[in-house]
Scaffold this active site. Structure first.
Site, PDB file in Angstrom:
ATOM      1  N   ALA A  85       0.814  -1.228   0.000  1.00  0.00           N
ATOM      2  CA  ALA A  85       0.000   0.000   0.000  1.00  0.00           C
ATOM      3  C   ALA A  85       0.842   1.270   0.000  1.00  0.00           C
ATOM      4  O   ALA A  85       0.346   2.334   0.338  1.00  0.00           O
ATOM      5  CB  ALA A  85      -0.937  -0.001   1.210  1.00  0.00           C
ATOM      6  N   ARG A 115       2.290   2.741  -2.625  1.00  0.00           N
ATOM      7  CA  ARG A 115       2.140   3.581  -3.821  1.00  0.00           C
ATOM      8  C   ARG A 115       1.049   2.991  -4.723  1.00  0.00           C
ATOM      9  O   ARG A 115       0.535   1.908  -4.480  1.00  0.00           O
ATOM     10  CB  ARG A 115       3.453   3.675  -4.594  1.00  0.00           C
ATOM     11  CG  ARG A 115       3.952   2.352  -5.122  1.00  0.00           C
ATOM     12  CD  ARG A 115       5.149   2.493  -6.069  1.00  0.00           C
ATOM     13  NE  ARG A 115       5.580   1.178  -6.485  1.00  0.00           N
ATOM     14  CZ  ARG A 115       6.535   0.480  -5.874  1.00  0.00           C
ATOM     15  NH1 ARG A 115       7.173   0.995  -4.837  1.00  0.00           N
ATOM     16  NH2 ARG A 115       6.856  -0.738  -6.301  1.00  0.00           N
ATOM     17  N   ASN A 153       8.776  -7.877   3.689  1.00  0.00           N
ATOM     18  CA  ASN A 153       8.815  -8.446   2.336  1.00  0.00           C
ATOM     19  C   ASN A 153       7.990  -9.731   2.368  1.00  0.00           C
ATOM     20  O   ASN A 153       8.289 -10.636   3.163  1.00  0.00           O
ATOM     21  CB  ASN A 153      10.268  -8.750   1.949  1.00  0.00           C
ATOM     22  CG  ASN A 153      10.404  -9.204   0.502  1.00  0.00           C
ATOM     23  OD1 ASN A 153       9.452  -9.695  -0.108  1.00  0.00           O
ATOM     24  ND2 ASN A 153      11.584  -9.025  -0.056  1.00  0.00           N
ATOM     25  N   TYR A 166       4.652 -13.684 -14.666  1.00  0.00           N
ATOM     26  CA  TYR A 166       3.703 -12.740 -14.060  1.00  0.00           C
ATOM     27  C   TYR A 166       2.272 -13.006 -14.535  1.00  0.00           C
ATOM     28  O   TYR A 166       1.356 -13.160 -13.738  1.00  0.00           O
ATOM     29  CB  TYR A 166       4.134 -11.315 -14.400  1.00  0.00           C
ATOM     30  CG  TYR A 166       3.142 -10.232 -14.053  1.00  0.00           C
ATOM     31  CD1 TYR A 166       3.011  -9.768 -12.751  1.00  0.00           C
ATOM     32  CD2 TYR A 166       2.331  -9.651 -15.042  1.00  0.00           C
ATOM     33  CE1 TYR A 166       2.101  -8.757 -12.435  1.00  0.00           C
ATOM     34  CE2 TYR A 166       1.433  -8.646 -14.743  1.00  0.00           C
ATOM     35  CZ  TYR A 166       1.314  -8.201 -13.438  1.00  0.00           C
ATOM     36  OH  TYR A 166       0.417  -7.204 -13.125  1.00  0.00           O
ATOM     37  N   ALA A 176       0.932 -15.625 -15.994  1.00  0.00           N
ATOM     38  CA  ALA A 176       0.420 -16.943 -15.623  1.00  0.00           C
ATOM     39  C   ALA A 176       0.102 -17.024 -14.135  1.00  0.00           C
ATOM     40  O   ALA A 176      -0.919 -17.596 -13.720  1.00  0.00           O
ATOM     41  CB  ALA A 176       1.448 -18.015 -16.007  1.00  0.00           C
ATOM     42  N   LYS A 204      -0.679 -14.511 -12.147  1.00  0.00           N
ATOM     43  CA  LYS A 204      -1.862 -13.681 -11.895  1.00  0.00           C
ATOM     44  C   LYS A 204      -3.133 -14.421 -12.326  1.00  0.00           C
ATOM     45  O   LYS A 204      -4.175 -14.307 -11.679  1.00  0.00           O
ATOM     46  CB  LYS A 204      -1.749 -12.353 -12.646  1.00  0.00           C
ATOM     47  CG  LYS A 204      -0.781 -11.366 -12.008  1.00  0.00           C
ATOM     48  CD  LYS A 204      -1.324 -10.847 -10.683  1.00  0.00           C
ATOM     49  CE  LYS A 204      -0.668  -9.565 -10.251  1.00  0.00           C
ATOM     50  NZ  LYS A 204      -1.176  -9.063  -8.963  1.00  0.00           N
TER      51      LYS A 204
HETATM   52  N1  LIG Z   1      -0.086  -0.624 -12.710  1.00  0.00           N
HETATM   53  C1  LIG Z   1      -0.669  -1.353 -13.655  1.00  0.00           C
HETATM   54  O1  LIG Z   1      -0.726  -0.977 -14.823  1.00  0.00           O
HETATM   55  C2  LIG Z   1      -1.321  -2.667 -13.288  1.00  0.00           C
HETATM   56  C3  LIG Z   1      -2.053  -3.342 -14.253  1.00  0.00           C
HETATM   57  C4  LIG Z   1      -2.622  -4.564 -13.941  1.00  0.00           C
HETATM   58  C5  LIG Z   1      -2.471  -5.088 -12.684  1.00  0.00           C
HETATM   59  N2  LIG Z   1      -1.757  -4.409 -11.744  1.00  0.00           N
HETATM   60  C6  LIG Z   1      -1.622  -4.994 -10.412  1.00  0.00           C
HETATM   61  O2  LIG Z   1      -2.096  -4.066  -9.451  1.00  0.00           O
HETATM   62  C7  LIG Z   1      -1.330  -4.188  -8.252  1.00  0.00           C
HETATM   63  C8  LIG Z   1      -0.735  -2.834  -7.877  1.00  0.00           C
HETATM   64  O3  LIG Z   1       0.097  -2.398  -8.923  1.00  0.00           O
HETATM   65  P1  LIG Z   1       0.685  -0.901  -8.938  1.00  0.00           P
HETATM   66  O4  LIG Z   1       1.263  -0.735 -10.295  1.00  0.00           O
HETATM   67  O5  LIG Z   1      -0.328   0.041  -8.437  1.00  0.00           O
HETATM   68  O6  LIG Z   1       1.821  -0.916  -7.818  1.00  0.00           O
HETATM   69  P2  LIG Z   1       3.294  -1.535  -7.805  1.00  0.00           P
HETATM   70  O7  LIG Z   1       4.254  -0.548  -8.348  1.00  0.00           O
HETATM   71  O8  LIG Z   1       3.275  -2.907  -8.383  1.00  0.00           O
HETATM   72  O9  LIG Z   1       3.542  -1.594  -6.202  1.00  0.00           O
HETATM   73  C9  LIG Z   1       2.812  -2.461  -5.413  1.00  0.00           C
HETATM   74  C10 LIG Z   1       3.054  -2.246  -3.941  1.00  0.00           C
HETATM   75  O10 LIG Z   1       3.510  -3.488  -3.404  1.00  0.00           O
HETATM   76  C11 LIG Z   1       4.719  -3.308  -2.650  1.00  0.00           C
HETATM   77  N3  LIG Z   1       5.540  -4.503  -2.850  1.00  0.00           N
HETATM   78  C12 LIG Z   1       6.126  -4.923  -3.993  1.00  0.00           C
HETATM   79  N4  LIG Z   1       6.795  -6.073  -3.766  1.00  0.00           N
HETATM   80  C13 LIG Z   1       6.606  -6.378  -2.453  1.00  0.00           C
HETATM   81  C14 LIG Z   1       7.049  -7.441  -1.620  1.00  0.00           C
HETATM   82  N5  LIG Z   1       7.837  -8.416  -2.086  1.00  0.00           N
HETATM   83  N6  LIG Z   1       6.670  -7.450  -0.308  1.00  0.00           N
HETATM   84  C15 LIG Z   1       5.890  -6.459   0.180  1.00  0.00           C
HETATM   85  N7  LIG Z   1       5.437  -5.429  -0.572  1.00  0.00           N
HETATM   86  C16 LIG Z   1       5.804  -5.395  -1.867  1.00  0.00           C
HETATM   87  C17 LIG Z   1       5.321  -2.015  -3.233  1.00  0.00           C
HETATM   88  O11 LIG Z   1       6.131  -1.301  -2.303  1.00  0.00           O
HETATM   89  P3  LIG Z   1       7.709  -1.652  -2.108  1.00  0.00           P
HETATM   90  O12 LIG Z   1       8.352  -1.532  -3.436  1.00  0.00           O
HETATM   91  O13 LIG Z   1       8.173  -0.637  -1.102  1.00  0.00           O
HETATM   92  O14 LIG Z   1       7.747  -3.026  -1.562  1.00  0.00           O
HETATM   93  C18 LIG Z   1       4.082  -1.204  -3.537  1.00  0.00           C
HETATM   94  O15 LIG Z   1       3.617  -0.552  -2.374  1.00  0.00           O
HETATM   95  C19 LIG Z   1      -0.280  -5.269  -8.527  1.00  0.00           C
HETATM   96  O16 LIG Z   1      -0.761  -6.506  -8.048  1.00  0.00           O
HETATM   97  C20 LIG Z   1      -0.178  -5.283 -10.040  1.00  0.00           C
HETATM   98  O17 LIG Z   1       0.239  -6.536 -10.546  1.00  0.00           O
HETATM   99  C21 LIG Z   1      -1.167  -3.207 -12.009  1.00  0.00           C
END
Ligand SMILES: NC(=O)c1ccc[n+]([C@@H]2O[C@H](COP(=O)([O-])OP(=O)(O)OC[C@H]3O[C@@H](n4cnc5c(N)ncnc54)[C@H](OP(=O)(O)O)[C@@H]3O)[C@@H](O)[C@H]2O)c1
Length: 253
Positions: A15, A17, A64, A152, A154, A156
């Site tokens: 959460a 970003r 993590n 990724y 697969a 998801k």
């Molecule tokens: N953005 C898109 O276009 C898009 C499209 C389709 C689906 N999604 C999905 O939507 C979700 C959010 O995506 P987003 O793009 O908004 O954000 P994101 O950049 O993927 O960041 C996700 C959050 O998870 C944390 N995080 C990442 N790896 C972690 C780990 N190993 N342990 C604990 N925390 C972790 C990150 O903070 P830290 O780096 O500080 O850990 C960040 O707060 C994801 O599941 C992504 O696959 C995104």
């Protein structure tokens, strides 16, 4: 519409970003107590400080999800400190990558085991209270063959199947499970922001395919997640909601 979230206790994994932060913000504004995490200590600290301005109890510390023992301890501590869990939204993701087996391990540990461990942690308290709502986050890249072959997409995709199985198994205990699949979402410091700067042709091609002429915002996905998480969505269970501005080129039966 009143979402009915006031006084609920919610856990959001990832959460700091983007979509996770936007979801946490809506839930805090709606009156939820929150426990949040991400890997970055500063990221979590800043997010907690920001979210507390809405006046609910917001706790958070860095972990993590790949570190099994620390993650399980964090989950147990969050449930104890909040005094239960009504809403679980595990969002953190490996973010993709291809080329070697290490990406498969990473995607499995973060995108699959991250949610699995969180769900296992909250089910006992949700079952005890006979109420709960879980929203899993997949992606449009799971339902359509986008990008090159990679773990990724697969991994998801497996969440869509598993989410339905959970919904069928735990509905009798008042626990609803739904899945949201976002299309491409752009925000400063996010993946599409990086792609825009480093893979211009790919970005432009993706943009051209958007019926609304732009990528989505974190808030536009977060509103859908918050609705499904809320008591206002009491008849939504086992659903898979694609939120992509019409990007995917298929009908979702
Ligand atoms: N953005 C898109 O276009 C898009 C499209 C389709 C689906 N999604 C999905 O939507 C979700 C959010 O995506 P987003 O793009 O908004 O954000 P994101 O950049 O993927 O960041 C996700 C959050 O998870 C944390 N995080 C990442 N790896 C972690 C780990 N190993 N342990 C604990 N925390 C972790 C990150 O903070 P830290 O780096 O500080 O850990 C960040 O707060 C994801 O599941 C992504 O696959 C995104």
């Amino acid at each position: 519409m009143d979402l009915g979230l006031t006084g609920k206790k919610a856990i959001i994994i990832g959460a700091a970003r983007g979509i996770g932060m936007a979801t946490a913000e809506i839930l805090a504004r709606e009156g939820c107590d929150l426990a949040i995490t991400a890997r970055s200590e500063d990221g979590v600290k800043d997010a907690v400080a920001h979210l507390r301005k809405y006046g609910t109890n917001v706790i958070g510390s860095a972990v993590n999800v790949k570190k099994e023992d620390a993650y399980k301890a964090w989950l147990a501590g969050a449930i104890e400190e909040l005094g239960g869990c009504d809403v679980l939204i595990p969002i953190s993701s490996s973010g993709g990558g291809m080329g070697s087996e290490k990406y498969w391990h990473n995607a499995f540990e973060v995108d699959v085991l991250g949610p699995v461990r969180a769900v296992e942690a909250v089910l006992p308290t949700m079952t005890e209270h006979q109420t709960g709502s879980i929203v899993l986050i997949a992606t449009t890249s799971a339902g359509e063959a986008m990008g090159g072959p990679q773990a990724y997409n697969a991994m998801k995709a497996s969440l869509v199947t598993w989410g339905k199985q959970l919904a069928l198994a735990h509905g009798k205990d008042g626990i609803r499970v739904n899945v949201v699949s976002p299309g491409p979402v752009e925000f400063e410091g996010g993946n599409w922001d990086m792609i825009k700067g480093t893979m211009e042709k790919f970005y432009a091609g993706t943009l051209r395919q958007q019926p609304l002429g732009r990528l989505g915002t974190p808030e536009e996905i977060a509103r859908a997640i918050a609705f499904l998480a809320s008591p206002a969505a009491s008849w939504c269970n086992g659903s898979h909601l694609v939120v992509d501005g019409g990007y995917t080129n298929r009908t979702h039966f």
